[in-house]
Write an enzyme that holds these catalytic residues in place. Structure first.
Site, PDB file in Angstrom:
ATOM      1  N   LYS A   9       0.833  -1.207   0.000  1.00  0.00           N
ATOM      2  CA  LYS A   9       0.000   0.000   0.000  1.00  0.00           C
ATOM      3  C   LYS A   9       0.873   1.264   0.000  1.00  0.00           C
ATOM      4  O   LYS A   9       2.098   1.184   0.218  1.00  0.00           O
ATOM      5  CB  LYS A   9      -0.916  -0.031   1.226  1.00  0.00           C
ATOM      6  CG  LYS A   9      -1.914  -1.192   1.202  1.00  0.00           C
ATOM      7  CD  LYS A   9      -2.871  -1.101   2.386  1.00  0.00           C
ATOM      8  CE  LYS A   9      -3.873  -2.229   2.370  1.00  0.00           C
ATOM      9  NZ  LYS A   9      -4.878  -2.100   3.444  1.00  0.00           N
ATOM     10  N   TYR A  49     -12.456  -2.154  -3.560  1.00  0.00           N
ATOM     11  CA  TYR A  49     -13.000  -2.135  -2.200  1.00  0.00           C
ATOM     12  C   TYR A  49     -14.538  -2.041  -2.172  1.00  0.00           C
ATOM     13  O   TYR A  49     -15.098  -1.588  -1.172  1.00  0.00           O
ATOM     14  CB  TYR A  49     -12.393  -0.979  -1.417  1.00  0.00           C
ATOM     15  CG  TYR A  49     -10.965  -1.254  -0.925  1.00  0.00           C
ATOM     16  CD1 TYR A  49     -10.646  -2.431  -0.260  1.00  0.00           C
ATOM     17  CD2 TYR A  49      -9.953  -0.311  -1.100  1.00  0.00           C
ATOM     18  CE1 TYR A  49      -9.365  -2.682   0.199  1.00  0.00           C
ATOM     19  CE2 TYR A  49      -8.657  -0.555  -0.631  1.00  0.00           C
ATOM     20  CZ  TYR A  49      -8.374  -1.744   0.012  1.00  0.00           C
ATOM     21  OH  TYR A  49      -7.105  -1.990   0.488  1.00  0.00           O
ATOM     22  N   ARG A  85      -1.742 -14.563   3.814  1.00  0.00           N
ATOM     23  CA  ARG A  85      -2.567 -13.877   4.837  1.00  0.00           C
ATOM     24  C   ARG A  85      -1.931 -14.062   6.223  1.00  0.00           C
ATOM     25  O   ARG A  85      -1.867 -13.124   7.015  1.00  0.00           O
ATOM     26  CB  ARG A  85      -3.992 -14.448   4.854  1.00  0.00           C
ATOM     27  CG  ARG A  85      -4.805 -14.139   3.626  1.00  0.00           C
ATOM     28  CD  ARG A  85      -5.397 -12.775   3.605  1.00  0.00           C
ATOM     29  NE  ARG A  85      -6.424 -12.567   4.636  1.00  0.00           N
ATOM     30  CZ  ARG A  85      -7.159 -11.463   4.719  1.00  0.00           C
ATOM     31  NH1 ARG A  85      -6.964 -10.453   3.877  1.00  0.00           N
ATOM     32  NH2 ARG A  85      -8.074 -11.322   5.657  1.00  0.00           N
ATOM     33  N   THR A  91      -5.489  -7.888  10.194  1.00  0.00           N
ATOM     34  CA  THR A  91      -5.761  -6.593   9.545  1.00  0.00           C
ATOM     35  C   THR A  91      -5.442  -5.436  10.468  1.00  0.00           C
ATOM     36  O   THR A  91      -4.866  -4.434  10.059  1.00  0.00           O
ATOM     37  CB  THR A  91      -7.255  -6.530   9.119  1.00  0.00           C
ATOM     38  OG1 THR A  91      -7.527  -7.642   8.275  1.00  0.00           O
ATOM     39  CG2 THR A  91      -7.553  -5.238   8.378  1.00  0.00           C
ATOM     40  N   ARG A 102       2.586  -7.007   9.260  1.00  0.00           N
ATOM     41  CA  ARG A 102       1.903  -5.927   9.990  1.00  0.00           C
ATOM     42  C   ARG A 102       2.350  -5.869  11.444  1.00  0.00           C
ATOM     43  O   ARG A 102       2.433  -4.790  12.031  1.00  0.00           O
ATOM     44  CB  ARG A 102       0.389  -6.112   9.890  1.00  0.00           C
ATOM     45  CG  ARG A 102      -0.140  -5.817   8.492  1.00  0.00           C
ATOM     46  CD  ARG A 102      -1.529  -6.350   8.329  1.00  0.00           C
ATOM     47  NE  ARG A 102      -2.160  -5.960   7.077  1.00  0.00           N
ATOM     48  CZ  ARG A 102      -3.193  -6.598   6.543  1.00  0.00           C
ATOM     49  NH1 ARG A 102      -3.702  -7.652   7.160  1.00  0.00           N
ATOM     50  NH2 ARG A 102      -3.705  -6.199   5.410  1.00  0.00           N
ATOM     51  N   ASN A 112      -1.910  -0.134   7.013  1.00  0.00           N
ATOM     52  CA  ASN A 112      -1.418  -1.455   7.425  1.00  0.00           C
ATOM     53  C   ASN A 112      -0.515  -2.107   6.374  1.00  0.00           C
ATOM     54  O   ASN A 112      -0.408  -3.316   6.288  1.00  0.00           O
ATOM     55  CB  ASN A 112      -2.572  -2.369   7.860  1.00  0.00           C
ATOM     56  CG  ASN A 112      -3.600  -2.562   6.782  1.00  0.00           C
ATOM     57  OD1 ASN A 112      -3.438  -2.110   5.666  1.00  0.00           O
ATOM     58  ND2 ASN A 112      -4.678  -3.253   7.119  1.00  0.00           N
ATOM     59  N   HIS A 115      -1.791  -5.453   1.402  1.00  0.00           N
ATOM     60  CA  HIS A 115      -3.091  -6.102   1.194  1.00  0.00           C
ATOM     61  C   HIS A 115      -2.858  -7.464   0.570  1.00  0.00           C
ATOM     62  O   HIS A 115      -1.972  -7.609  -0.278  1.00  0.00           O
ATOM     63  CB  HIS A 115      -3.961  -5.267   0.241  1.00  0.00           C
ATOM     64  CG  HIS A 115      -5.156  -6.021  -0.287  1.00  0.00           C
ATOM     65  ND1 HIS A 115      -6.344  -6.088   0.400  1.00  0.00           N
ATOM     66  CD2 HIS A 115      -5.318  -6.780  -1.399  1.00  0.00           C
ATOM     67  CE1 HIS A 115      -7.191  -6.852  -0.276  1.00  0.00           C
ATOM     68  NE2 HIS A 115      -6.588  -7.277  -1.379  1.00  0.00           N
ATOM     69  N   GLU A 126      -9.556 -10.008  -7.925  1.00  0.00           N
ATOM     70  CA  GLU A 126      -8.585  -8.918  -7.763  1.00  0.00           C
ATOM     71  C   GLU A 126      -7.465  -9.000  -8.807  1.00  0.00           C
ATOM     72  O   GLU A 126      -7.029  -7.977  -9.328  1.00  0.00           O
ATOM     73  CB  GLU A 126      -8.035  -8.925  -6.330  1.00  0.00           C
ATOM     74  CG  GLU A 126      -9.117  -8.565  -5.314  1.00  0.00           C
ATOM     75  CD  GLU A 126      -8.690  -8.718  -3.860  1.00  0.00           C
ATOM     76  OE1 GLU A 126      -7.548  -9.133  -3.597  1.00  0.00           O
ATOM     77  OE2 GLU A 126      -9.532  -8.419  -2.984  1.00  0.00           O
TER      78      GLU A 126
HETATM   79  P1  CMP Z   1      -7.316  -4.588   3.432  1.00  0.00           P
HETATM   80  O1  CMP Z   1      -6.818  -5.975   3.642  1.00  0.00           O
HETATM   81  O2  CMP Z   1      -6.689  -3.804   2.343  1.00  0.00           O
HETATM   82  O3  CMP Z   1      -8.874  -4.651   3.166  1.00  0.00           O
HETATM   83  C1  CMP Z   1      -9.746  -3.618   3.529  1.00  0.00           C
HETATM   84  C2  CMP Z   1      -9.083  -2.572   4.326  1.00  0.00           C
HETATM   85  O4  CMP Z   1      -9.943  -1.730   5.032  1.00  0.00           O
HETATM   86  C3  CMP Z   1      -8.229  -3.202   5.385  1.00  0.00           C
HETATM   87  O5  CMP Z   1      -7.116  -3.793   4.779  1.00  0.00           O
HETATM   88  C4  CMP Z   1      -7.958  -2.043   6.303  1.00  0.00           C
HETATM   89  O6  CMP Z   1      -6.840  -1.288   5.865  1.00  0.00           O
HETATM   90  C5  CMP Z   1      -9.202  -1.213   6.117  1.00  0.00           C
HETATM   91  N1  CMP Z   1     -10.058  -1.270   7.296  1.00  0.00           N
HETATM   92  C6  CMP Z   1     -10.752  -2.319   7.731  1.00  0.00           C
HETATM   93  N2  CMP Z   1     -11.436  -1.990   8.845  1.00  0.00           N
HETATM   94  C7  CMP Z   1     -11.147  -0.702   9.103  1.00  0.00           C
HETATM   95  C8  CMP Z   1     -11.531   0.200  10.106  1.00  0.00           C
HETATM   96  N3  CMP Z   1     -12.371  -0.163  11.087  1.00  0.00           N
HETATM   97  N4  CMP Z   1     -11.034   1.447  10.058  1.00  0.00           N
HETATM   98  C9  CMP Z   1     -10.192   1.817   9.056  1.00  0.00           C
HETATM   99  N5  CMP Z   1      -9.794   0.998   8.058  1.00  0.00           N
HETATM  100  C10 CMP Z   1     -10.263  -0.248   8.098  1.00  0.00           C
END
Ligand code: CMP
Length: 143
Positions: A9, A49, A85, A91, A102, A112, A115, A126
């Site tokens: 990211k 997304y 993962r 996450t 992470r 984070n 992805h 994707e």
């Molecule tokens: P990602 O794996 O890219 O998939 C969706 C993304 O949404 C996730 O990583 C986080 O970066 C983001 N995300 C998920 N939940 C939250 C949250 N509660 N607040 C902010 N960002 C979020």
């Protein structure tokens, strides 16, 4: 062979973590079959997304993922979706175990670093969103 979509990211690229992240997956034994540095448009971000549309953090998520270049990748290998993962960690970086990407490099949920597709079905969707078939290499003849 199972494939997954992985993306460093904007925060990971700006913090010069792309090489480290690629290196971890290479050393694990996965094969890189697609790779490009790109800027995500709001339209592509919305498609990627789409499942989060309407959630409180959606606007922030789109702003963040379009804020700078990302490194888009396709990796392949046995159980690559779930293993990557696990290597990324939870996450929420605050809950990600030390030793995961992470857990080692991130603090906040939004930023984070990386992805990875959450299922083989998401991976297929994707990969097709970010890569055309001609951009993916074939290792069948590699030594
Ligand atoms: P990602 O794996 O890219 O998939 C969706 C993304 O949404 C996730 O990583 C986080 O970066 C983001 N995300 C998920 N939940 C939250 C949250 N509660 N607040 C902010 N960002 C979020």
């Amino acid at each position: 062979m199972e494939r997954t979509y992985v993306m460093v990211k904007p925060d990971g690229v700006q913090r010069n973590l792309a090489g480290e992240i690629i290196s971890r997956f290479e050393k694990k034994g996965f094969q890189l079959v697609g790779l490009k540095l790109m800027q995500i448009t709001p339209e592509l971000a919305g498609k990627h997304y789409g499942e989060h549309e309407g959630k409180p953090f959606y606007g922030e998520l789109i702003d963040f993922i379009t804020s700078g270049p990302v490194v888009a990748m396709v990796w392949q290998g046995q159980n690559v979706v779930s293993v990557i993962r696990n290597m990324m960690g939870k996450t929420n970086p605050a809950e990600a175990a030390p030793g995961t990407i992470r857990g080692d490099y991130a603090v906040f949920m939004g930023n984070n670093v990386v992805h990875g597709s959450d299922s083989p079905e998401s991976a297929e969707r994707e990969i097709n969103l970010f890569f055309s078939p001609e951009e993916l290499v074939d290792y069948k003849k590699a030594t």
